[in-house]
Structures are given as C-alpha cells and as structure tokens.
Design a protein around this motif. Sequence first.
Motif, PDB file in Angstrom:
ATOM      1  N   LEU A  35       0.836  -1.206   0.000  1.00  0.00           N
ATOM      2  CA  LEU A  35       0.000   0.000   0.000  1.00  0.00           C
ATOM      3  C   LEU A  35       0.868   1.253   0.000  1.00  0.00           C
ATOM      4  O   LEU A  35       0.653   2.174  -0.797  1.00  0.00           O
ATOM      5  CB  LEU A  35      -0.935   0.007   1.209  1.00  0.00           C
ATOM      6  N   CYS A  36       1.850   1.279   0.869  1.00  0.00           N
ATOM      7  CA  CYS A  36       2.712   2.459   1.011  1.00  0.00           C
ATOM      8  C   CYS A  36       3.442   2.773  -0.292  1.00  0.00           C
ATOM      9  O   CYS A  36       3.491   3.926  -0.728  1.00  0.00           O
ATOM     10  CB  CYS A  36       3.721   2.248   2.133  1.00  0.00           C
ATOM     11  N   THR A  37       4.021   1.753  -0.906  1.00  0.00           N
ATOM     12  CA  THR A  37       4.775   1.988  -2.136  1.00  0.00           C
ATOM     13  C   THR A  37       3.843   2.372  -3.290  1.00  0.00           C
ATOM     14  O   THR A  37       4.217   3.196  -4.125  1.00  0.00           O
ATOM     15  CB  THR A  37       5.640   0.782  -2.515  1.00  0.00           C
ATOM     16  N   ASN A  38       2.647   1.824  -3.334  1.00  0.00           N
ATOM     17  CA  ASN A  38       1.693   2.232  -4.364  1.00  0.00           C
ATOM     18  C   ASN A  38       1.314   3.700  -4.204  1.00  0.00           C
ATOM     19  O   ASN A  38       1.203   4.430  -5.200  1.00  0.00           O
ATOM     20  CB  ASN A  38       0.446   1.349  -4.344  1.00  0.00           C
ATOM     21  N   LEU A  39       1.133   4.142  -2.963  1.00  0.00           N
ATOM     22  CA  LEU A  39       0.807   5.551  -2.729  1.00  0.00           C
ATOM     23  C   LEU A  39       1.980   6.460  -3.098  1.00  0.00           C
ATOM     24  O   LEU A  39       1.778   7.536  -3.673  1.00  0.00           O
ATOM     25  CB  LEU A  39       0.375   5.763  -1.279  1.00  0.00           C
ATOM     26  N   VAL A  40       3.203   6.015  -2.800  1.00  0.00           N
ATOM     27  CA  VAL A  40       4.387   6.787  -3.200  1.00  0.00           C
ATOM     28  C   VAL A  40       4.451   6.880  -4.725  1.00  0.00           C
ATOM     29  O   VAL A  40       4.720   7.954  -5.280  1.00  0.00           O
ATOM     30  CB  VAL A  40       5.675   6.173  -2.612  1.00  0.00           C
ATOM     31  N   GLN A  41       4.171   5.803  -5.412  1.00  0.00           N
ATOM     32  CA  GLN A  41       4.204   5.825  -6.873  1.00  0.00           C
ATOM     33  C   GLN A  41       3.151   6.772  -7.447  1.00  0.00           C
ATOM     34  O   GLN A  41       3.414   7.450  -8.447  1.00  0.00           O
ATOM     35  CB  GLN A  41       4.038   4.408  -7.417  1.00  0.00           C
ATOM     36  N   ILE A  42       1.999   6.849  -6.814  1.00  0.00           N
ATOM     37  CA  ILE A  42       0.974   7.811  -7.244  1.00  0.00           C
ATOM     38  C   ILE A  42       1.490   9.232  -7.035  1.00  0.00           C
ATOM     39  O   ILE A  42       1.355  10.089  -7.916  1.00  0.00           O
ATOM     40  CB  ILE A  42      -0.360   7.570  -6.494  1.00  0.00           C
ATOM     41  N   LEU A  43       2.075   9.498  -5.868  1.00  0.00           N
ATOM     42  CA  LEU A  43       2.642  10.831  -5.604  1.00  0.00           C
ATOM     43  C   LEU A  43       3.743  11.163  -6.609  1.00  0.00           C
ATOM     44  O   LEU A  43       3.835  12.305  -7.082  1.00  0.00           O
ATOM     45  CB  LEU A  43       3.209  10.905  -4.194  1.00  0.00           C
ATOM     46  N   GLU A  44       4.575  10.186  -6.951  1.00  0.00           N
ATOM     47  CA  GLU A  44       5.633  10.410  -7.940  1.00  0.00           C
ATOM     48  C   GLU A  44       5.036  10.838  -9.281  1.00  0.00           C
ATOM     49  O   GLU A  44       5.556  11.741  -9.934  1.00  0.00           O
ATOM     50  CB  GLU A  44       6.456   9.138  -8.144  1.00  0.00           C
ATOM     51  N   THR A  45       3.954  10.197  -9.660  1.00  0.00           N
ATOM     52  CA  THR A  45       3.308  10.517 -10.929  1.00  0.00           C
ATOM     53  C   THR A  45       2.721  11.919 -10.915  1.00  0.00           C
ATOM     54  O   THR A  45       2.843  12.668 -11.890  1.00  0.00           O
ATOM     55  CB  THR A  45       2.200   9.478 -11.237  1.00  0.00           C
ATOM     56  N   ILE A  46       2.112  12.291  -9.802  1.00  0.00           N
ATOM     57  CA  ILE A  46       1.497  13.626  -9.683  1.00  0.00           C
ATOM     58  C   ILE A  46       2.559  14.710  -9.574  1.00  0.00           C
ATOM     59  O   ILE A  46       2.493  15.741 -10.248  1.00  0.00           O
ATOM     60  CB  ILE A  46       0.574  13.684  -8.441  1.00  0.00           C
ATOM     61  N   ASP A  47       3.554  14.500  -8.740  1.00  0.00           N
ATOM     62  CA  ASP A  47       4.513  15.543  -8.365  1.00  0.00           C
ATOM     63  C   ASP A  47       5.786  15.560  -9.210  1.00  0.00           C
ATOM     64  O   ASP A  47       6.393  16.614  -9.393  1.00  0.00           O
ATOM     65  CB  ASP A  47       4.863  15.370  -6.884  1.00  0.00           C
ATOM     66  N   ARG A  48       6.215  14.419  -9.677  1.00  0.00           N
ATOM     67  CA  ARG A  48       7.432  14.281 -10.495  1.00  0.00           C
ATOM     68  C   ARG A  48       8.674  14.895  -9.830  1.00  0.00           C
ATOM     69  O   ARG A  48       9.504  15.511 -10.494  1.00  0.00           O
ATOM     70  CB  ARG A  48       7.224  14.854 -11.880  1.00  0.00           C
ATOM     71  N   GLY A  49       8.751  14.760  -8.512  1.00  0.00           N
ATOM     72  CA  GLY A  49       9.928  15.217  -7.793  1.00  0.00           C
ATOM     73  C   GLY A  49      10.020  16.720  -7.584  1.00  0.00           C
ATOM     74  O   GLY A  49      11.026  17.216  -7.100  1.00  0.00           O
ATOM     75  N   GLU A  50       8.993  17.442  -7.938  1.00  0.00           N
ATOM     76  CA  GLU A  50       9.016  18.902  -7.776  1.00  0.00           C
ATOM     77  C   GLU A  50       8.981  19.320  -6.314  1.00  0.00           C
ATOM     78  O   GLU A  50       9.670  20.253  -5.911  1.00  0.00           O
ATOM     79  CB  GLU A  50       7.839  19.546  -8.517  1.00  0.00           C
ATOM     80  N   LEU A  51       8.175  18.650  -5.515  1.00  0.00           N
ATOM     81  CA  LEU A  51       7.963  19.019  -4.116  1.00  0.00           C
ATOM     82  C   LEU A  51       8.457  17.939  -3.159  1.00  0.00           C
ATOM     83  O   LEU A  51       8.984  18.251  -2.093  1.00  0.00           O
ATOM     84  CB  LEU A  51       6.461  19.273  -3.892  1.00  0.00           C
ATOM     85  N   PHE A  52       8.280  16.687  -3.543  1.00  0.00           N
ATOM     86  CA  PHE A  52       8.586  15.578  -2.650  1.00  0.00           C
ATOM     87  C   PHE A  52       9.794  14.768  -3.129  1.00  0.00           C
ATOM     88  O   PHE A  52       9.934  14.501  -4.320  1.00  0.00           O
ATOM     89  CB  PHE A  52       7.390  14.625  -2.547  1.00  0.00           C
ATOM     90  N   GLN A  53      10.613  14.370  -2.161  1.00  0.00           N
ATOM     91  CA  GLN A  53      11.655  13.372  -2.366  1.00  0.00           C
ATOM     92  C   GLN A  53      11.427  12.305  -1.310  1.00  0.00           C
ATOM     93  O   GLN A  53      10.842  12.584  -0.264  1.00  0.00           O
ATOM     94  CB  GLN A  53      13.042  13.990  -2.256  1.00  0.00           C
ATOM     95  N   TYR A  54      11.906  11.103  -1.563  1.00  0.00           N
ATOM     96  CA  TYR A  54      11.486   9.955  -0.760  1.00  0.00           C
ATOM     97  C   TYR A  54      12.662   9.137  -0.246  1.00  0.00           C
ATOM     98  O   TYR A  54      13.715   9.074  -0.888  1.00  0.00           O
ATOM     99  CB  TYR A  54      10.604   9.039  -1.607  1.00  0.00           C
TER     100      TYR A  54
END
Length: 138
Positions: free
Chosen positions: A13-32
């Motif tokens: 679940l956690c990694t799927n949510l991170v992958q969704i955030l990656e798609t939305i944000d593309r590293g502009e705001l979030f790093q993991y």
Amino acid sequence: MTYYVIYDGNCNLCTNLVQILETIDRGELFQYAPMQAEETLKRWDITPNNCELGMIVIDANDPKKRWQGSAAAEKIGELLPLGGVFVAAYRLLPGLKWTGDRLYEQIRDNRYSWFGKRDTTYNSAYNIDCGCNPGKKL
C-alpha cells in the motif's frame, strides 16, 4: 520548497501511494526514502522505533518541522494542488479527523496482512540520496 517523505518501502500500500505521488509531483515538491534506509534516516535522528508510528514528512528547509502518521498524510494532502481545501474540510467536520486518525492507526498496524509485503524494498526514482535536482528523474 522540498519535503522528504519517509515511507515503508516493504509495504505494498505504502509503495503504491508513493508511486501515485511520484506521478502527480514528479519530484518537484517531494523526495522519498524508505524507512529501511537506516543510514539515510540517521541524519534526522530517525530510528526504526520512530518509524513504528507511521510515515514521516520532513520540511527539507527546516528539518525540525516534521509530521508523522495521519498528520503526515494530512500534510501531503495540504501540499497537493487543491488538497488544502479537502484537508481543511476534513479537519472541520466533527469527528472525521478522530475517525481518520484511528483508521490510519489500523491500516498502519495491519498493512502487511491487509495489503501484503514486498519481497524487495521499493526505492523511489526521486530518492533523497539521488543527488539529482528536484523534478529530474534518475
């Protein structure tokens, strides 16, 4: 602004949510960084025991500002486009935040049995340690 998201890299679940955030944000705001990257987490004095309480969001410009568990999920929501409106409504509706906090705890404590555990730890393309510019994929 950059925010670091510390997530369970072994949780489906956690990694799927991170992958969704990656798609939305593309590293502009979030790093993991996955919680399993203990050497990386040491720079913020985060231990495996700290991670037991759930995901963590850290303000990269002021690392003393951090959110954990359901507060981290809310912070991510606030930072997403139009997310602040939904998070504000969530917080204002009587009983909804309390219910959301309890739901987060249940999911956190049962994530492997409910959603499964990965065989390998997921590392984001927008990893904190990648040395790349925000928004630049590896």
